[in-house]
Design a protein around this motif. Structure first.
Motif, PDB file in Angstrom:
ATOM      1  N   SER A 348      52.027 -33.119 -38.923  1.00  0.00           N
ATOM      2  CA  SER A 348      50.734 -33.508 -38.368  1.00  0.00           C
ATOM      3  C   SER A 348      50.730 -33.227 -36.865  1.00  0.00           C
ATOM      4  O   SER A 348      51.755 -32.888 -36.269  1.00  0.00           O
ATOM      5  CB  SER A 348      50.492 -34.999 -38.610  1.00  0.00           C
ATOM      6  N   GLU A 349      49.558 -33.411 -36.256  1.00  0.00           N
ATOM      7  CA  GLU A 349      49.478 -33.234 -34.803  1.00  0.00           C
ATOM      8  C   GLU A 349      50.375 -34.250 -34.097  1.00  0.00           C
ATOM      9  O   GLU A 349      50.998 -33.936 -33.072  1.00  0.00           O
ATOM     10  CB  GLU A 349      48.025 -33.388 -34.342  1.00  0.00           C
ATOM     11  N   GLU A 350      50.463 -35.452 -34.643  1.00  0.00           N
ATOM     12  CA  GLU A 350      51.311 -36.486 -34.039  1.00  0.00           C
ATOM     13  C   GLU A 350      52.785 -36.103 -34.114  1.00  0.00           C
ATOM     14  O   GLU A 350      53.557 -36.375 -33.185  1.00  0.00           O
ATOM     15  CB  GLU A 350      51.073 -37.838 -34.738  1.00  0.00           C
ATOM     16  N   LEU A 353      53.497 -33.666 -31.331  1.00  0.00           N
ATOM     17  CA  LEU A 353      53.585 -34.335 -30.030  1.00  0.00           C
ATOM     18  C   LEU A 353      54.920 -35.058 -29.885  1.00  0.00           C
ATOM     19  O   LEU A 353      55.531 -35.044 -28.805  1.00  0.00           O
ATOM     20  CB  LEU A 353      52.422 -35.320 -29.869  1.00  0.00           C
ATOM     21  N   VAL A 365      52.084 -32.402 -23.661  1.00  0.00           N
ATOM     22  CA  VAL A 365      51.516 -33.229 -24.720  1.00  0.00           C
ATOM     23  C   VAL A 365      49.992 -33.189 -24.699  1.00  0.00           C
ATOM     24  O   VAL A 365      49.334 -32.986 -25.731  1.00  0.00           O
ATOM     25  CB  VAL A 365      52.029 -34.677 -24.613  1.00  0.00           C
ATOM     26  N   SER A 366      49.401 -33.389 -23.505  1.00  0.00           N
ATOM     27  CA  SER A 366      47.935 -33.416 -23.431  1.00  0.00           C
ATOM     28  C   SER A 366      47.331 -32.066 -23.790  1.00  0.00           C
ATOM     29  O   SER A 366      46.270 -32.005 -24.435  1.00  0.00           O
ATOM     30  CB  SER A 366      47.497 -33.831 -22.021  1.00  0.00           C
ATOM     31  N   LYS A 369      47.578 -31.647 -27.543  1.00  0.00           N
ATOM     32  CA  LYS A 369      46.664 -32.583 -28.187  1.00  0.00           C
ATOM     33  C   LYS A 369      45.224 -32.081 -28.093  1.00  0.00           C
ATOM     34  O   LYS A 369      44.458 -32.165 -29.062  1.00  0.00           O
ATOM     35  CB  LYS A 369      46.779 -33.958 -27.529  1.00  0.00           C
ATOM     36  N   ASN A 372      44.666 -29.471 -30.670  1.00  0.00           N
ATOM     37  CA  ASN A 372      44.879 -29.898 -32.062  1.00  0.00           C
ATOM     38  C   ASN A 372      45.949 -29.052 -32.767  1.00  0.00           C
ATOM     39  O   ASN A 372      45.755 -28.569 -33.885  1.00  0.00           O
ATOM     40  CB  ASN A 372      43.576 -29.836 -32.861  1.00  0.00           C
ATOM     41  N   ASP A 374      48.958 -28.469 -34.947  1.00  0.00           N
ATOM     42  CA  ASP A 374      49.798 -29.114 -35.958  1.00  0.00           C
ATOM     43  C   ASP A 374      51.016 -28.231 -36.237  1.00  0.00           C
ATOM     44  O   ASP A 374      51.231 -27.226 -35.549  1.00  0.00           O
ATOM     45  CB  ASP A 374      49.012 -29.391 -37.239  1.00  0.00           C
TER      46      ASP A 374
END
Length: 487
Positions: A348-350, A353, A365-366, A369, A372, A374
């Motif tokens: 996932s995108e999380e 990160l 990270v930003s 994010k 998007n 993944d």
């Protein structure tokens, strides 16, 4: 005595070669990378790993000055790297686009490469041009070594022949069936004798017949050369895959399929030590030219560093077997975030990160994010995308991201993956396995690319493919799918 002082665990697949310069150690692997270490403490250099090859890397060697490193691969190239920056200096594409199995620098920095189609290519490194080529036979050339004078070289093939050549690639001498079932490695002694009329030096060779041999190579100024077998060493019980002399030519080391490393008195052919620490085949070995160190690489994905202690005697106890000793290991790899390392495409995108933070890339990270990113998009990123679409202006930061992504790609295959699920060409888990005419299964894209590049021989056997038609292996594809689901 000999003691194990360090175990390097950075590669993700079989170790294929080890090479020392006065200050560095290079190792290469089927994971497509070359790694560089400082021999003072065996810390990895900042620009390591080197990730320019498309397929597994078979061999690597330093230039005489140690400023450059050459590596060769199934991708049919020999790449020369700067050891100051890790950058690619030049790429030599082998004539015929055949997989390159071995490469070696001469004392004057010429570079020779040997390929699976039985051809040799001699390159002028300074002008970056091909000087000449030669063909031995249809067998793969898997072994090559220059004599210390740089005027002759030896090659070994999977047919078992040893051949001696001059610098013009004129064939001087052939020993048929020097090793039954094939030669695996050969190495000239760094020392030679020359009385003005004849030069003599020693050549070690090893092969699939489980033997290590020492030859006397004599060359007269007015004639060709002669090979005389001095010793046949049988200290190992399975095929011997690698061998190397010390810089003073007093010792000879070899590694075998029986998982052992042996150290011999090179002058008398006496077995001194048997080292048992690797868990799988020992495929590579090398002596440091400036320090009492041996590096051995294995299909267990590790490189062991051994120290020859002061006072070692070349007349020690024959066949002395060293006990297992504790080693100073590199810490185990950090766990990757999210799912199994085989499922990065499903991150996932999380997860992405979290991976950035674990790799010291918190500053991005930003940016990731906002776009998007993944897992599937992560492993498809390029330098151009990072610069043009994600506006990452720093060249150094872009390079660091790409190095980390390449490391991530090589780590997709984790310990425990059934070998039959890996494509023999890419060494990655297959998505669309097909059966070729040689009976082996490959990733469709990889074998089709292989065939389209005019390699009509089998990547596994080197024999001609009777047809280029491939057949889907649906049974294997289902087995891989079930295995992935269980991870």
């Amino acid at each position: 005595m000999v003691s194990l002082i360090c175990t390097l665990r950075d590669h993700r697949d079989d170790i294929n070669w080890c090479a020392f310069s006065p200050k560095l150690l290079a190792t290469c692997s089927s994971d497509k990378t070359v790694r560089i270490y400082c021999t003072q403490d065996f810390s990895e250099l900042p620009f390591s790993p080197l990730t320019g090859h498309g397929y597994g890397v078979h061999c690597c060697c330093f230039s005489p000055c140690g400023q450059y490193l050459a590596s060769c691969s199934t991708d049919a190239t020999t790449v020369v790297w700067s050891m100051d920056t890790g950058d690619i200096v030049t790429v030599f594409e082998h004539p015929g686009r055949s997989p390159v199995r071995v490469c070696v620098f001469s004392p004057d920095s010429s570079l020779i490469s040997g390929a699976s189609d039985g051809t040799l290519a001699l390159w002028d490194f300074q002008s970056k041009t091909l000087r000449r080529t030669a063909a031995s036979n249809e067998a793969s050339i898997v072994a090559c070594s220059f004599g210390p004078c740089g005027q002759i070289l030896a090659t070994g093939s999977t047919y078992g022949d040893l051949r001696i050549w001059d610098l013009a690639l004129n064939l001087l001498q052939t020993v048929k069936n020097a090793h039954d079932l094939g030669v695996a490695c050969c190495h000239f002694s760094p020392k030679m004798q020359n009385d003005g009329h004849m030069s003599q030096l020693r050549l070690a060779s090893c092969g699939q017949d489980s033997q290590l041999k020492i030859w006397l190579v004599s060359r007269q100024t007015t004639a060709g050369c002669k090979l005389q077998l001095l010793y046949t060493l049988v200290g190992q019980s399975a095929p011997v895959l690698s061998c190397a002399f010390t810089a003073d030519a007093q010792l000879l080391v070899s590694g075998s399929v029986d998982k052992s490393v042996t150290v011999y008195d090179a002058n008398q052919g006496v077995l001194l030590y048997t080292l048992n620490q690797h868990e799988r085949y020992v495929t590579a070995c090398a002596f440091s030219p400036t320090m009492p160190l041996i590096a051995t690489g294995s299909m267990d994905k590790t490189v062991n560093i051994w120290r020859l202690e002061d006072g070692i005697s070349v007349h020690g106890d024959e066949g002395k077997s060293l006990p297992a000793v504790s080693s100073t290991d590199v810490p185990e790899d950090r766990k990757l975030p999210g799912h199994s390392r085989l499922l990065v495409c499903d991150w996932s995108e999380e997860d992405v990160l979290a991976w950035l933070c674990s790799e010291g890339l918190e500053a991005l990270v930003s940016t990731f994010k906002a776009h998007n990113i993944d897992g599937g998009e992560l492993i498809c990123l390029t330098k151009d995308i990072l610069a043009a679409e994600m506006n990452i202006d720093s060249v150094g930061l872009r390079n660091k991201v790409m190095r980390k992504i390449e490391e991530l790609k090589t780590s997709l295959v984790c310990t425990g993956v059934p070998d039959e699920f890996l494509c023999p060409i890419t060494r990655e888990v297959m998505k669309d396995p097909v059966i070729a005419a040689d009976g082996y299964s490959y990733e469709r894209e990889a074998i089709e690319s292989w065939i389209n590049s005019k390699n009509r021989s089998s990547p596994m056997t080197n024999l001609p493919l009777q047809t280029t038609v491939v057949t889907p292996n649906r049974t294997l594809k289902m087995a891989i799918g079930r295995w992935k689901s269980s991870q």
